[in-house]
Write an enzyme that holds these catalytic residues in place. Structure first.
Site, mmCIF file in Angstrom:
data_model
loop_
_atom_site.group_PDB
_atom_site.id
_atom_site.type_symbol
_atom_site.label_atom_id
_atom_site.label_comp_id
_atom_site.label_asym_id
_atom_site.label_seq_id
_atom_site.Cartn_x
_atom_site.Cartn_y
_atom_site.Cartn_z
ATOM 1 N N ASP A 1 0.834 -1.207 0.000
ATOM 2 C CA ASP A 1 0.000 0.000 0.000
ATOM 3 C C ASP A 1 0.868 1.256 0.000
ATOM 4 O O ASP A 1 0.558 2.239 -0.676
ATOM 5 C CB ASP A 1 -0.922 0.013 1.222
ATOM 6 C CG ASP A 1 -2.030 -1.019 1.120
ATOM 7 O OD1 ASP A 1 -2.569 -1.418 2.162
ATOM 8 O OD2 ASP A 1 -2.356 -1.430 -0.012
ATOM 9 N N SER B 1 -16.094 -0.908 -8.269
ATOM 10 C CA SER B 1 -15.589 -0.566 -6.946
ATOM 11 C C SER B 1 -16.671 0.240 -6.225
ATOM 12 O O SER B 1 -17.738 0.497 -6.766
ATOM 13 C CB SER B 1 -14.311 0.264 -7.061
ATOM 14 O OG SER B 1 -13.290 -0.481 -7.667
ATOM 15 N N LYS C 1 -18.526 -4.161 5.185
ATOM 16 C CA LYS C 1 -17.688 -4.177 3.982
ATOM 17 C C LYS C 1 -16.612 -5.249 4.193
ATOM 18 O O LYS C 1 -15.598 -5.011 4.848
ATOM 19 C CB LYS C 1 -17.043 -2.811 3.751
ATOM 20 C CG LYS C 1 -16.229 -2.730 2.462
ATOM 21 C CD LYS C 1 -15.657 -1.333 2.271
ATOM 22 C CE LYS C 1 -14.886 -1.241 0.962
ATOM 23 N NZ LYS C 1 -13.707 -2.124 0.917
ATOM 24 N N CYS D 1 -0.790 24.303 -21.655
ATOM 25 C CA CYS D 1 -0.933 22.865 -21.406
ATOM 26 C C CYS D 1 0.447 22.223 -21.254
ATOM 27 O O CYS D 1 1.328 22.444 -22.104
ATOM 28 C CB CYS D 1 -1.689 22.219 -22.562
ATOM 29 S SG CYS D 1 -1.720 20.413 -22.509
#
Length: 648
Positions: free
Chosen positions: A67, A105, A143, A390
């Site tokens: 993670d 998701s 969950k 940009c």
């Protein structure tokens, strides 16, 4: 850890991934738990490798470390498909198959205030549908922190990318059961393991329960201890429809929010990392629809973990597929929840301007549940840093509401590449055109979707692909034309603003694909669910893509036409307007085909039985859960043959 080397099983999996990385360098990074020496491309390769090994049951790093690495990459590349896509439960190591139903998701909230805002959107939808807001119920379920899968009664699928997954029915063949000996075919759920069983019998052999879940579906070499856990009933497939839940009025929910959340959170004996809240009314679900990633009528509530005050070094612009330029704040590296945070995405450039986000500004950053950090507030403003051109094509930027936008739709490299990625990902019926191959092709001159379909095998080879890969890419293009796909999905793949899948389907209930390009703002604004502002954006967007759309459309895609609303309303079909749930194994056709036909005849197809259900169509091997639910709700139960007699 003083030394680490991949074993033969791990090397076999890595070889299938075809990642471009020095494995010795990767082994050193894993050994030292340090990624500072890796480039962004190498870090991405490390993430793909460690994720694939973890999903395949051969983990090499802890979840928290993965993670941390993933979030570091996300901070540098918040719009990268690896970050923005539905996260695959299994890496694409073999042949994928279409899922019977999309598996998205779930959007997340970390405070009661965010839940209140979500609930306000639910109530607004109810008002627009003329549904009494006092009657709005919310269902709250745990969950599950397990392994997402889908059971259609015949096969078990991994979630994959949400559209295509892998067949892992072998898990049931090994003895995996539905929780509480429930019936098969209840749709989406999670493979989970009893927490107490894991701690007592398996924790000394496996780092965490998710390693067990991955091992359950492994193709081979299943650990005997895992097989024993399956036999003991500790490992189960838990359909979401069988979850313990609190269902009640939305006002009651907010009145006793903390008490209800606490009760539901602790209601099951499996790992839980939050609760899911969802509207129960099928009319609201249909009306609100979904984004490419989330259902709008559903949200997950999780707990904030840690916050920190950090200083901004600079603000970097990044151009998206739609031309919007996203500001990313570069930060003085700060440790939060075990990860070093050095970047965070700002919502839009109006926030940069009005809140003073620039070099020297102090932000409060919250990292919630080991996910991507977000800005909670600006503590000390500074001179805002706003670009004029940009970063991808140097075109002069324009303001559109809160956003800076690049107007160069045809020749901006960032928009071109992201548009192609979006098209093939939305189609979801081919495996060859991921970000890596598309990046290679755009760098060599491919700028438009139709140019992809004009390519021949020898031209792929000229672009540097091997002979076998060239043939595979060409074959995948042909497959994407020949495999049946809904016309609304095809239209949605072009990425027009305000034209997600739900709006595309609603529009194509009134117009054919070609007719839609002639519709005016007034025509669209008259339709339910479309305001004038949305209609203006849609008409302008369709005009911008018309030439490209017709060129791609001319390649002859096998499109399933959306039934027209007028035809459904005037249909003499006996199931027009009915809500039907199919369960069990059917003898005269696949359930997915029966569901498609039911929709074509004007019916709505549900996944669970409730008071709004008209018929429950029961095939073979039907458990008691849905039958009892039908009896309790006064729903008529039909056998497969009775149903076929009815519609014929």
């Amino acid at each position: 850890m003083t030394e680490f080397k991949f074993n033969n099983d791990q090397l076999a999996i890595i070889q299938e991934l075809e990642v471009d990385i020095d494995l010795n360098k990767l082994e050193v990074a894993i050994c030292n738990k340090n990624i500072e020496e890796l480039s962004d491309d190498e870090l991405l390769a490390l993430l793909k490798v460690t994720n694939a090994l973890y999903r395949s049951g051969f983990p090499v790093i802890e979840d928290t470390l993965y993670d941390s690495f993933r979030n570091t990459f996300a901070l540098n590349h918040p719009n990268h498909p690896f970050i923005t896509s539905v996260e695959s439960e299994v890496m694409n190591l073999g042949k994928t198959v279409a899922l019977p139903q999309k598996m998205l998701s779930t959007d997340k909230a970390y405070s009661k205030e965010e839940i209140k805002k979500w609930l306000d959107r639910i109530l607004k939808a109810a008002e627009e549908l003329d549904v009494d807001t006092k009657e709005i119920d919310i269902r709250v379920t745990p969950k599950l922190d397990g392994y997402a899968a889908f059971d259609d009664g015949e096969r078990l699928y991994t979630r994959g990318d949400g559209v295509r997954g892998q067949d892992v029915s072998r898990a049931f063949e090994r003895g995996l059961k539905v929780v509480r000996n429930g019936e098969r075919g209840l749709g989406a759920g999670e493979i989970v393991i009893d927490k107490a069983y894991f701690e007592e019998k398996l924790s000394q052999y496996f780092e965490n329960s998710r390693n067990i879940q991955a091992a359950i579906i492994a193709e081979k070499n299943v650990d005997e201890r895992v097989l024993e856990a399956i036999k003991d009933g500790a490992c189960v497939f838990h359909p979401f429809v069988m979850l313990s839940n609190w269902t009640g009025n939305h006002q009651d929910l907010m009145t006793d929010f903390d008490g209800i959340i606490d009760k539901v959170w602790n209601a099951v004996e499996y790992d839980v990392d939050g609760v899911i809240l969802e509207a129960t009314d099928p009319r609201i679900k249909e009306y609100m629809g979904a984004t490419r990633k989330f259902h709008r009528w559903q949200i997950a509530f999780k707990i904030n973990d840690e916050a920190a005050e950090v200083e901004v070094i600079s603000v970097t612009p990044q151009t998206s597929r739609t031309g919007r330029v996203t500001p990313v704040a570069e930060l003085v590296p700060t440790r939060i929840s075990g990860a070093t945070i050095s970047r965070v995405t700002v919502h839009h450039y109006n926030m940069v301007k009005t809140n003073g986000v620039g070099p020297g500004a102090i932000l409060q950053i919250v990292r919630s549940g080991l996910v991507i950090p977000k800005i909670e507030k600006v503590i000390k403003p500074a001179e805002p840093q706003i670009p004029e051109s940009c970063p991808s094509c140097q075109s002069h930027l324009l303001w559109e509401s809160d956003h800076l936008v690049c107007p160069n739709k045809s020749d901006c490299p960032a928009q071109t590449e992201n548009t192609l990625v979006h098209f093939f990902k939305t189609l979801g019926n081919n495996d060859g055109f991921g970000p890596k191959n598309i990046e290679k092709l755009t760098n060599l001159g491919i700028r438009h979707i139709h140019q992809m379909y004009d390519l021949k095998p020898h031209q792929f080879a000229a672009y540097g692909f091997g002979e076998k890969t060239s043939k595979n890419l060409f074959d995948q293009l042909q497959a994407s034309r020949e495999i049946e796909i809904e016309d609304w999905r095809f239209l949605s793949a072009f990425g027009v603003s305000r034209l997600g899948g739900g709006n595309c389907e609603r529009l194509l209930q009134h117009y054919s694909l070609r007719e839609l390009f002639e519709a005016t703002v007034e025509d669209i604004a008259k339709l339910d669910g479309f305001a004038t502002v949305s209609a203006e954006a849609i008409v302008e967007g369709l005009a911008n893509i018309k030439d490209e759309f017709l060129k791609v459309y001319g390649h002859g895609f096998n499109l399933i036409t959306t039934p027209k609303l007028s035809e459904l309303e005037s249909s003499s079909s006996p199931i027009a307007g009915a809500t039907i749930v199919f369960t069990g194994k059917m003898l005269q056709g696949k359930r997915s085909e029966m569901e498609k036909r039911a929709k074509a005849l004007g019916a709505k197809v549900g996944s669970s039985v409730n008071s709004k259900t008209t018929y429950l169509v029961a095939g073979l091997k039907v458990g008691e859960t849905k039958i009892n639910s039908a009896k309790n709700n006064g729903v008529k139960v039909l056998s497969e043959q009775e149903y076929l007699d009815l519609i014929n």
